[in-house]
Design a protein around this motif. Structure first.
Motif, PDB file in Angstrom:
ATOM      1  N   UNK A  22       0.834  -1.206   0.000  1.00 55.74           N
ATOM      2  CA  UNK A  22       0.000   0.000   0.000  1.00 55.74           C
ATOM      3  C   UNK A  22       0.870   1.258   0.000  1.00 55.74           C
ATOM      4  N   UNK A  23       1.937   1.240   0.772  1.00 55.22           N
ATOM      5  CA  UNK A  23       2.836   2.393   0.834  1.00 55.22           C
ATOM      6  C   UNK A  23       3.646   2.540  -0.446  1.00 55.22           C
ATOM      7  N   UNK A  24       4.088   1.425  -0.989  1.00 55.93           N
ATOM      8  CA  UNK A  24       4.948   1.456  -2.169  1.00 55.93           C
ATOM      9  C   UNK A  24       4.179   1.871  -3.419  1.00 55.93           C
ATOM     10  N   UNK A  25       2.926   1.435  -3.539  1.00 54.76           N
ATOM     11  CA  UNK A  25       2.157   1.670  -4.763  1.00 54.76           C
ATOM     12  C   UNK A  25       1.417   3.011  -4.766  1.00 54.76           C
ATOM     13  N   UNK A  26       1.302   3.660  -3.611  1.00 56.71           N
ATOM     14  CA  UNK A  26       0.582   4.938  -3.590  1.00 56.71           C
ATOM     15  C   UNK A  26       1.439   6.015  -4.254  1.00 56.71           C
ATOM     16  N   UNK A  27       0.908   6.644  -5.255  1.00 58.34           N
ATOM     17  CA  UNK A  27       1.695   7.614  -6.025  1.00 58.34           C
ATOM     18  C   UNK A  27       1.578   9.037  -5.488  1.00 58.34           C
ATOM     19  N   UNK A  28       0.584   9.292  -4.649  1.00 59.16           N
ATOM     20  CA  UNK A  28       0.387  10.638  -4.114  1.00 59.16           C
ATOM     21  C   UNK A  28       1.169  10.867  -2.833  1.00 59.16           C
ATOM     22  N   UNK A  29       0.936  11.996  -2.180  1.00 61.90           N
ATOM     23  CA  UNK A  29       1.640  12.295  -0.927  1.00 61.90           C
ATOM     24  C   UNK A  29       1.224  11.345   0.200  1.00 61.90           C
ATOM     25  N   UNK A  30       2.144  11.088   1.098  1.00 62.67           N
ATOM     26  CA  UNK A  30       1.885  10.269   2.279  1.00 62.67           C
ATOM     27  C   UNK A  30       2.018  11.154   3.511  1.00 62.67           C
ATOM     28  N   UNK A  31       0.985  11.165   4.346  1.00 66.90           N
ATOM     29  CA  UNK A  31       1.015  11.906   5.606  1.00 66.90           C
ATOM     30  C   UNK A  31       1.237  10.890   6.725  1.00 66.90           C
ATOM     31  N   UNK A  32       2.365  11.003   7.415  1.00 67.05           N
ATOM     32  CA  UNK A  32       2.725  10.053   8.463  1.00 67.05           C
ATOM     33  C   UNK A  32       2.389  10.678   9.819  1.00 67.05           C
ATOM     34  N   UNK A  33       1.552   9.977  10.581  1.00 68.48           N
ATOM     35  CA  UNK A  33       1.034  10.511  11.834  1.00 68.48           C
ATOM     36  C   UNK A  33       1.279   9.542  12.979  1.00 68.48           C
ATOM     37  N   UNK A  58       9.315   9.251  -2.458  1.00 72.54           N
ATOM     38  CA  UNK A  58       7.931   9.642  -2.200  1.00 72.54           C
ATOM     39  C   UNK A  58       7.858  11.037  -1.572  1.00 72.54           C
ATOM     40  N   UNK A  59       6.725  11.697  -1.816  1.00 70.94           N
ATOM     41  CA  UNK A  59       6.427  12.971  -1.146  1.00 70.94           C
ATOM     42  C   UNK A  59       5.807  12.654   0.208  1.00 70.94           C
ATOM     43  N   UNK A  60       6.431  13.132   1.279  1.00 71.61           N
ATOM     44  CA  UNK A  60       5.998  12.780   2.629  1.00 71.61           C
ATOM     45  C   UNK A  60       5.863  14.030   3.482  1.00 71.61           C
ATOM     46  N   UNK A  61       4.823  14.046   4.301  1.00 67.97           N
ATOM     47  CA  UNK A  61       4.632  15.100   5.296  1.00 67.97           C
ATOM     48  C   UNK A  61       4.421  14.417   6.644  1.00 67.97           C
ATOM     49  N   UNK A  62       5.125  14.864   7.676  1.00 70.12           N
ATOM     50  CA  UNK A  62       5.017  14.262   9.004  1.00 70.12           C
ATOM     51  C   UNK A  62       4.712  15.349  10.026  1.00 70.12           C
ATOM     52  N   UNK A  63       3.435  15.630  10.273  1.00 66.55           N
ATOM     53  CA  UNK A  63       3.069  16.655  11.256  1.00 66.55           C
ATOM     54  C   UNK A  63       3.247  16.136  12.680  1.00 66.55           C
ATOM     55  N   UNK A  64       4.103  16.752  13.431  1.00 67.42           N
ATOM     56  CA  UNK A  64       4.334  16.306  14.807  1.00 67.42           C
ATOM     57  C   UNK A  64       4.934  17.446  15.614  1.00 67.42           C
ATOM     58  N   UNK A  65       4.377  17.667  16.794  1.00 72.13           N
ATOM     59  CA  UNK A  65       4.912  18.653  17.731  1.00 72.13           C
ATOM     60  C   UNK A  65       5.595  17.900  18.850  1.00 72.13           C
ATOM     61  N   UNK A  66       6.897  18.108  19.020  1.00 75.50           N
ATOM     62  CA  UNK A  66       7.687  17.299  19.935  1.00 75.50           C
ATOM     63  C   UNK A  66       7.856  17.948  21.301  1.00 75.50           C
TER      64      UNK A  66
END
Length: 342
Positions: A22-33, A58-66
């Motif tokens: 699922x991760x490998x075949x998705x062509x759009x952005x991935x949001x990691x939460x 891949x295009x990845x966005x990881x929203x996280x406040x540490x």
């Protein structure tokens, strides 16, 4: 493939492949939460997957406040602030928390998301509802599951991937001290070291405390209670204490581990008193289940480590906690008595 020594889903290898596909075949952005108030396992898992996907282009966005104590690990620009809107064509990869727990998922509003979802978690309370699912409560950390996912993705291992995953592993095993640690756990840690994980550097960073840790500790210890004949140890933090110490809420979580070390205590409770609501962080041992107590209060987690938020002032929330603790102690005592008669 990494497996624990405590069993787990019979179709675990197939689930790993499904998630990787699922991760490998998705062509759009991935949001990691991951979950709100992230710990080392949440951050380590997010960074491990984020870096692996970027390695694959891949295009990845990881929203996280540490919290302050974890800010040493990400590189500049690796994480982003909370999403105001979901990117077009996004896939949500939710790690170390149930993707359906919209209150606990941090960084984005899952209730407004209608795209595909991947969920990777090791909590037994997970509802197991996602397009691609990998949930194994027998694993000591989500980071250990992520090692298998990265293998299945075909990423090239290096220190950049191994270090955050080692952080996740040592966080949720208490530096390999908890009963969840198995021979497989140690082998996974050794493998990450072989890939260049910076164990000494991680420990040096994790062991450094700001001055406010000690000024707040003085406040925390002033609230210390030993109850139930010393079987329960509890301490509380509120806004006034933080103000006197010059500290912030993100500096509080470390104290529950300190409480857990009290001799004879089977349950440690750290209370975050926000005024109109209370958060309980629970740690247990000796057969007592922090998870049972947390679930009774509307929360969740693991048997030795769990938490819950009660939307009520402290006196009311404390009464609910005491009732849940009494029920769990009664269960444990009855179980012990039964075992002694066998």
């Amino acid at each position: 493939m990494t497996r624990t020594d405590n069993g787990g889903p019979a179709d675990y290898p197939a689930q790993v492949q499904q998630v990787a596909q699922a991760l490998r075949q998705h062509s759009g952005p991935v949001v990691v939460l991951s979950h709100e108030n992230p710990d080392g396992d949440a951050l380590g898992s997010v960074l491990g997957l984020t870096r692996a996907l970027r390695q694959l282009g891949r295009e990845v966005c990881a929203p996280m406040t540490l919290p302050r104590y974890l800010q040493f690990l990400p590189e500049e620009g690796e994480l982003c602030g909370p999403l105001e809107a979901w990117p077009d064509g996004a896939l949500a990869a939710v790690l170390d928390v149930d993707n359906n727990d919209h209150v606990r998922v941090g960084g984005a509003n899952m209730s407004s998301f209608s795209g595909p979802t991947v969920n990777i978690d090791h909590h037994g309370t997970n509802a197991r509802q996602a397009d691609a699912l990998l949930v194994d409560p027998s694993q000591p950390a989500t980071a250990q599951i992520m090692v298998d996912v990265l293998d299945a993705l075909g990423t090239e291992w290096n220190e950049h991937l191994a270090t955050p995953l080692l952080l996740g592993l040592i966080t949720d095993t208490g530096s390999f001290q908890f009963s969840s640690t198995t021979p497989t756990t140690l082998r996974t840690g050794a493998r990450l070291l072989e890939h260049g994980a910076r164990l000494n550097w991680l420990n040096e960073q994790r062991m450094q405390n700001p001055r406010t840790y000690y000024t707040l500790l003085r406040e925390v210890l002033s609230t210390l209670e030993f109850t139930r004949g010393g079987r329960v140890v509890l301490a509380r933090v509120d806004d006034a204490m933080l103000e006197r110490a010059g500290a912030g809420w993100d500096e509080v979580d470390a104290y529950v581990g300190l409480l857990r070390n009290a001799e004879g205590a089977q349950l440690a409770v750290l209370v975050k008193d926000y005024g109109d609501r209370v958060k309980f962080s629970l740690r247990s041992r000796g057969g007592l289940s922090a998870q049972n107590i947390a679930v009774a209060l509307g929360g969740g987690g693991h048997i030795p480590a769990a938490g819950a938020t009660v939307n009520a002032p402290y006196p009311e929330a404390r009464a609910q906690l005491d009732a849940a603790v009494s029920a769990e102690l009664a269960r444990l005592d009855a179980q012990t008595a039964q075992e002694q008669t066998l």
